[in-house]
Design a protein around this motif. Sequence first.
Motif, mmCIF file in Angstrom:
data_model
loop_
_atom_site.group_PDB
_atom_site.id
_atom_site.type_symbol
_atom_site.label_atom_id
_atom_site.label_comp_id
_atom_site.label_asym_id
_atom_site.label_seq_id
_atom_site.Cartn_x
_atom_site.Cartn_y
_atom_site.Cartn_z
ATOM 1 N N ALA A 1 0.836 -1.209 0.000
ATOM 2 C CA ALA A 1 0.000 0.000 0.000
ATOM 3 C C ALA A 1 0.867 1.254 0.000
ATOM 4 N N GLN A 2 1.935 1.243 0.823
ATOM 5 C CA GLN A 2 2.831 2.400 0.845
ATOM 6 C C GLN A 2 3.515 2.553 -0.506
ATOM 7 N N GLY A 3 3.849 1.438 -1.132
ATOM 8 C CA GLY A 3 4.452 1.501 -2.459
ATOM 9 C C GLY A 3 3.506 2.085 -3.489
ATOM 10 N N MET A 4 2.208 1.820 -3.326
ATOM 11 C CA MET A 4 1.227 2.392 -4.265
ATOM 12 C C MET A 4 1.158 3.905 -4.147
ATOM 13 N N ASP A 5 1.523 4.448 -2.974
ATOM 14 C CA ASP A 5 1.613 5.907 -2.856
ATOM 15 C C ASP A 5 2.622 6.444 -3.864
ATOM 16 N N SER A 6 3.747 5.758 -3.989
ATOM 17 C CA SER A 6 4.792 6.185 -4.924
ATOM 18 C C SER A 6 4.347 6.008 -6.368
ATOM 19 N N VAL A 7 3.585 4.950 -6.621
ATOM 20 C CA VAL A 7 3.058 4.746 -7.975
ATOM 21 C C VAL A 7 2.085 5.862 -8.332
ATOM 22 N N HIS A 8 1.205 6.204 -7.394
ATOM 23 C CA HIS A 8 0.210 7.248 -7.642
ATOM 24 C C HIS A 8 0.861 8.614 -7.843
ATOM 25 N N LEU A 9 1.850 8.935 -7.026
ATOM 26 C CA LEU A 9 2.455 10.276 -7.056
ATOM 27 C C LEU A 9 3.555 10.421 -8.095
ATOM 28 N N VAL B 1 10.226 -1.315 -1.705
ATOM 29 C CA VAL B 1 9.015 -1.855 -2.327
ATOM 30 C C VAL B 1 8.390 -0.797 -3.241
ATOM 31 N N GLY B 2 8.361 0.452 -2.772
ATOM 32 C CA GLY B 2 7.841 1.531 -3.616
ATOM 33 C C GLY B 2 8.645 1.686 -4.888
ATOM 34 N N ARG B 3 9.953 1.572 -4.770
ATOM 35 C CA ARG B 3 10.844 1.656 -5.938
ATOM 36 C C ARG B 3 10.549 0.511 -6.920
ATOM 37 N N ASP B 4 10.377 -0.704 -6.373
ATOM 38 C CA ASP B 4 10.092 -1.864 -7.230
ATOM 39 C C ASP B 4 8.738 -1.721 -7.928
ATOM 40 N N LEU B 5 7.735 -1.270 -7.173
ATOM 41 C CA LEU B 5 6.399 -1.158 -7.767
ATOM 42 C C LEU B 5 6.350 -0.077 -8.846
ATOM 43 N N GLN B 6 7.050 1.021 -8.640
ATOM 44 C CA GLN B 6 7.103 2.037 -9.695
ATOM 45 C C GLN B 6 7.645 1.426 -10.981
ATOM 46 N N ARG B 7 8.705 0.641 -10.842
ATOM 47 C CA ARG B 7 9.304 -0.010 -12.012
ATOM 48 C C ARG B 7 8.296 -0.965 -12.661
ATOM 49 N N GLU B 8 7.559 -1.724 -11.838
ATOM 50 C CA GLU B 8 6.559 -2.659 -12.353
ATOM 51 C C GLU B 8 5.446 -1.952 -13.117
ATOM 52 N N TYR B 9 5.122 -0.738 -12.684
ATOM 53 C CA TYR B 9 4.050 0.028 -13.330
ATOM 54 C C TYR B 9 4.582 0.970 -14.405
ATOM 55 N N GLY B 10 5.835 0.794 -14.829
ATOM 56 C CA GLY B 10 6.384 1.573 -15.920
ATOM 57 C C GLY B 10 6.756 2.998 -15.559
ATOM 58 N N ILE B 11 7.051 3.238 -14.284
ATOM 59 C CA ILE B 11 7.415 4.581 -13.806
ATOM 60 C C ILE B 11 8.889 4.570 -13.416
ATOM 61 N N ALA B 12 9.593 5.664 -13.687
ATOM 62 C CA ALA B 12 10.999 5.762 -13.299
ATOM 63 C C ALA B 12 11.114 5.539 -11.797
ATOM 64 N N PRO B 13 11.926 4.561 -11.351
ATOM 65 C CA PRO B 13 11.991 4.221 -9.920
ATOM 66 C C PRO B 13 12.548 5.354 -9.070
ATOM 67 N N GLN B 14 11.971 5.501 -7.894
ATOM 68 C CA GLN B 14 12.390 6.548 -6.974
ATOM 69 C C GLN B 14 13.761 6.254 -6.384
ATOM 70 N N VAL B 15 14.473 7.306 -6.021
ATOM 71 C CA VAL B 15 15.684 7.183 -5.233
ATOM 72 C C VAL B 15 15.266 7.087 -3.772
ATOM 73 N N CYS B 16 15.854 6.147 -3.043
ATOM 74 C CA CYS B 16 15.518 5.951 -1.629
ATOM 75 C C CYS B 16 16.636 6.533 -0.762
ATOM 76 N N ILE B 17 16.269 7.394 0.172
ATOM 77 C CA ILE B 17 17.242 8.000 1.077
ATOM 78 C C ILE B 17 16.822 7.686 2.512
#
Length: 405
Positions: free
Chosen positions: A178-186, A203-219
């Motif tokens: 669910a938290q990863g879907m926040d990254s997909v949505h935004l 997980v958010g980074r992976d899900l963005q990639r799965e949904y065709g979105i440039a993966p986020q940088v995690c800090i």
Amino acid sequence: MRFPTVQEQLDIIVGNVVEIISTEELEKKLLHSLQTGKPLKIKLGADPSRPDLHLGHSVVLRKLREFQDLGHEAILIIGDFTAMIGDPSGKSKTRPQLSAEEARENGKSYFEQASKILDARKTTICYNSDWLGKMTFSDVIRLSSHYTVARMLERDDFERRYRSREPISIHEFLYPLAQGMDSVHLKNDVELGGTDQKFNLLVGRDLQREYGIAPQVCITMELLVGTDGKEKMSKSLGNAICFNDTPNDMYGRALSIPDSLIETYCRLLVPQKSQPLAEVLEDLTSNPREAKRALAREIVAQYYSLTAAGEAEEHFDRVFVQKKAPDNIELFLFDEPSFPVIDLLIRLGAAPSKSEARRMIQQNAVALDEEKITDTNALVPLDDEPKTIRAGKRKFYKVATKKTF
């Protein structure tokens, strides 16, 4: 807005950071932002499981503020929907779930307090129930298909609980998704979090990639140890300094940290531009007491003012060094000529319950005009001359009858 150079931004961003996944990708995103003039979207998820923030939260909030000051877009996600699941990060057992009303109310308080650090006018605030609450069961099944149970069990806390046969509810696996879907949505570019949030961020980074979105940088940022010098700062552990503490309490609690934490607190909580404190730190080994007092003043000044910091220090010296009562004590007037001491402590707000009031008395933490009350059944006589009640180390009250006031 004209952004600083990539290197100038990196010099600021890497401060106090534990890990960047990955630095190379961050550099590319910063360069693209610089070339296009488009700010990066920086996301921070806020778990409103409790309504009060403490200095541990300020570490990652300050990093978000640094991105704001560099010209990027700060997005604060209030996890009112995910709070109904309960974040299992670092937990040895299932976490209690909040109702939608509790989560939303806590979220409002979170933003108000976070605005003591963030520029509220330049902060985008979102509630993830706005998109997660609209997902159908079919949507959840499709989302779940993007992650395996084996991957979930790579998470440290899940693995520990699985090996020790502690129960893990299926709904807990849904939290990082669910938290990863926040990254997909935004479609955010960067996500911030404490080191305990690394798995969720990935997980958010992976899900963005799965949904065709440039993966986020995690800090990830360091977790602040509480005033006990042992556990991560947490109000439930009683080792926290909260944003909404009074200046007197904030100052006193800051002075209670062990000397070994002074340098860490300064590094994580004090802006580098605070020159007076930096000068004190140079002499830390020879004068830790003065360094700690300077740190306590700085913390109070950040959340209140320099004047409040000075007054808090004067209060501390008067009450704890000189062993005198504070100058300004609130007066409570009653119709009754006397009160059972336990009932009086509850009426004054000095104790939340009779059991807590009884415990305070048994620990010699209650006094009437500096004479300790040791009998839990004692009656406190009241007349027109105010008497001083002390409860614990920092709470003082004056009590009297109403007839002459």
